[in-house]
Structures are given as structure tokens and as C-alpha cells.
Design an enzyme around this catalytic site. Sequence first.
Site, PDB file in Angstrom:
ATOM      1  N   TYR A  79       0.860  -1.193   0.000  1.00  0.00           N
ATOM      2  CA  TYR A  79       0.000   0.000   0.000  1.00  0.00           C
ATOM      3  C   TYR A  79       0.888   1.232   0.000  1.00  0.00           C
ATOM      4  CZ  TYR A  79      -3.031   3.741   1.663  1.00  0.00           C
ATOM      5  OH  TYR A  79      -3.707   4.932   1.791  1.00  0.00           O
ATOM      6  N   GLU A 108      -3.351   7.638  -3.977  1.00  0.00           N
ATOM      7  CA  GLU A 108      -3.438   6.384  -3.236  1.00  0.00           C
ATOM      8  C   GLU A 108      -3.302   5.240  -4.226  1.00  0.00           C
ATOM      9  OE1 GLU A 108      -6.018   4.819   0.459  1.00  0.00           O
ATOM     10  OE2 GLU A 108      -7.196   5.038  -1.375  1.00  0.00           O
TER      11      GLU A 108
END
Length: 398
Positions: free
Chosen positions: A118, A206
Site C-alpha cells: 500500500y 493512493e
Amino acid sequence: MNLHEYQGKELLNSFGVRIQRGIVADNHKKAVEAAKQLATETGTGWWVVKAQIHAGGRGKGGGVKLAKSLAEVESISESIIGMMLKTPQTPPQGKKVSQVLIAEDVYYPGKNEPEEYYMSVLLNRGTGKNMIMYSTEGGMDIETVAEKTPHLIFTEDIDPLLGLLPFQARKIAFNLGLSGVALKEMIKFVTSLYTAFVESDSSLFEINPVLKTSDDKILAVDSKVTIDDNALFRHKDLAELRDLREENDIEVEANAAGLNYVDLDGNVGCMVNGAGLAMSTMDLIKQSGGEPANFLDVGGTADAKRVETAFRIILKDENVKAILVNIFGGIVRCDRVAQGVIDAYKNMGDAIKVPIIVRLQGTNAVEAKQLIDDSGLDVISATEFQEAADKVQEVLDK
């Protein structure tokens, strides 16, 4: 301003960030053609069909599926395009899917197992610096990771004068447990990603997941990109990527009229000048037993035309049971605002079917109240905050 996944990936790729390649299509026939083109250009034999809406969690709602043949590409695309996709980040009714991204399969077999990470870039409001947040737990909701395994989330603050330094990019790669070719690839990926964030005036990147492929390439499999609206004047090309189909219709109309409007779920419409006063007004409505239906800042101008436009926009929300106009007369005189309210009310005729409470304070507030009281219209005037709160409560209790 939010970008679709395919738009975000194109932006990242323009700054040298390696991405999962794909082609967008707005019907199932074009989806098949896109799959054929990808097979020729990349050699992929499987494809991922991804719904393109401004919301996360698409896979949980059935908006991301793997196709192992051209026939599956066609059938899956046909089932996704046009559907109302519901995810944890969409309204209860979901969002209509108008297009899909046909992407290459990047989880191909090799000497190593693929690994997911991530990574996001955003402003750390506590330090006033940009921050890279990253974790070895890619593919999961970062909120779940933060709740259950917070020690697996790392952050790196970036000095705005120095930018991302080489040792910081290496630190990120080391913390993700990488070495050899993958480490070098991650350093390049992070550096390019941060450059893209700064140069595009974004407020959020993101990437979930960032993938280490079986042959140690590092690439973005997904992308969530939010551009700072206030910087769009510097990025005409990015402004053209705005998809108004994905935005609230009332907010789009208000923006076109030059009004700062945010749609909410309450029953009391707000018309205020100044963001700080607007926030206080929303608190006032809550304390009086209501719920704010919107945030609407009319700015320093409140003539009849602007007030009428604001009224019409507020009344598009069928949940509105009352409207509170709360104006501080500093830049604009209260009596002019009062006359604007009166003129707008008369112009709209029977279109106004809910009580209106007008609280005017500041320059010529006394004269403004007199104008409202003498107008003969069904408009309730107030001068004090508490008085306005009581009036709101009264009309909601009827």
C-alpha cells in the site's frame, strides 16, 4: 477533483511511474477490441475488467472481475456497464457505471511470488508537510490495517524545501523488505510518484496495491488521484478530465453559478456569507434540533439575483423543511441583503413552500430587520444567534 482510475494511471505514467496497462471502453464490443489490442501489445492472455466510478471498494461490489477469454471480457463488460454499483464509498443507491477499464494481467507466474503493498501521498496536516504513507499490507483497506496492525503502517514526512531525498526513497524500499532489483525498482517508483504528486498539484495519491511482480517489476495496479481544485487554473489539461456524471448535480449547478455549495443529508437549508459563519450556522441548526441540508457560502455579494439562485439550488433538495439565511453585513450592507431576499422571494412566487428565517447582523442590521418585517412576506426575521436558533426550532416543531 477526482480522477477515474484510468485517468490517474495515465497521469502517473506521464511522470515515469510504471502502471498496469489498460484501455477504457464504454460498451462490451469496444471492450473486446481493447482486450485484443492489449494482447497484441503486452502479450497478456487474461484481462481484468474494472468498473470506472469515483469510489473505492469496487471489487467488493462486483465491479472488478477477471476474464480468462475474449468471450468472458464481452459478457463481464456487458454486465458491468450500466449497472448501479454499490460499494462502501457510494451513496445507498450506488453509482451508474458508464465505462470499464480493460487491464492486462500482471499476476503472471515467475521465479518469485507477486507481493502487494500500500502507498499513498498526501498532506500531513499535523506537520504541514507532504507525507508518504506505506505498508506491506497492500490490497487491504488501510483503515483495517491501521486498526488491527498499526505497526505495519509507515510514514515519511517530506521537507517542502528539499523535496523527497534519495535516502528517504531507499528507506521506504528497505522498510517494505525489498532487495536487489526490486529495491532499485521501488526507489525509482517512489521518486517518480512523489514528483507526479507535486507537479500535478494533487491533494491525494493512493495506490492500492503497488505490486512487485514475479520478475521484480514495481507497478501501480490501481490509482486513486484527487487534484486540488484551487490549482486547476495551472492545469488546463487536467481540468478537462473532470467527469460531471460522477458529481452531485446540485453541486455542479451551484459551482457554475459561482456559489460554494456542498450537499448534506439534513432538513434545514443554509445560506451564509463566509465559511467560518457557515460552520457556526451548521452548529446552530444542530443545537436547535435540526440537521444542516447543505453548506452554502454566497460570498461577499448577496443581491436579488444571487439570493434567488441560492434559494432555487437549496430548494432542489426535497428534504429541506426550512431555510436559514445568516448574513454578517461587513463587506455587504444588511439592508441590501434584506432587499435581495425580498426581491428574490417575490420573483420566485409559489416556488418557496418552506419557512425562511433571516438573521442579519452588522452594518444597517436594524434597517434590514425593518425591511423584512414590513415586507408582508412569510419571512421570519432575527438579529441574534439564539433568536435564530429558536425560530428554526419553532418551524421544525410545527
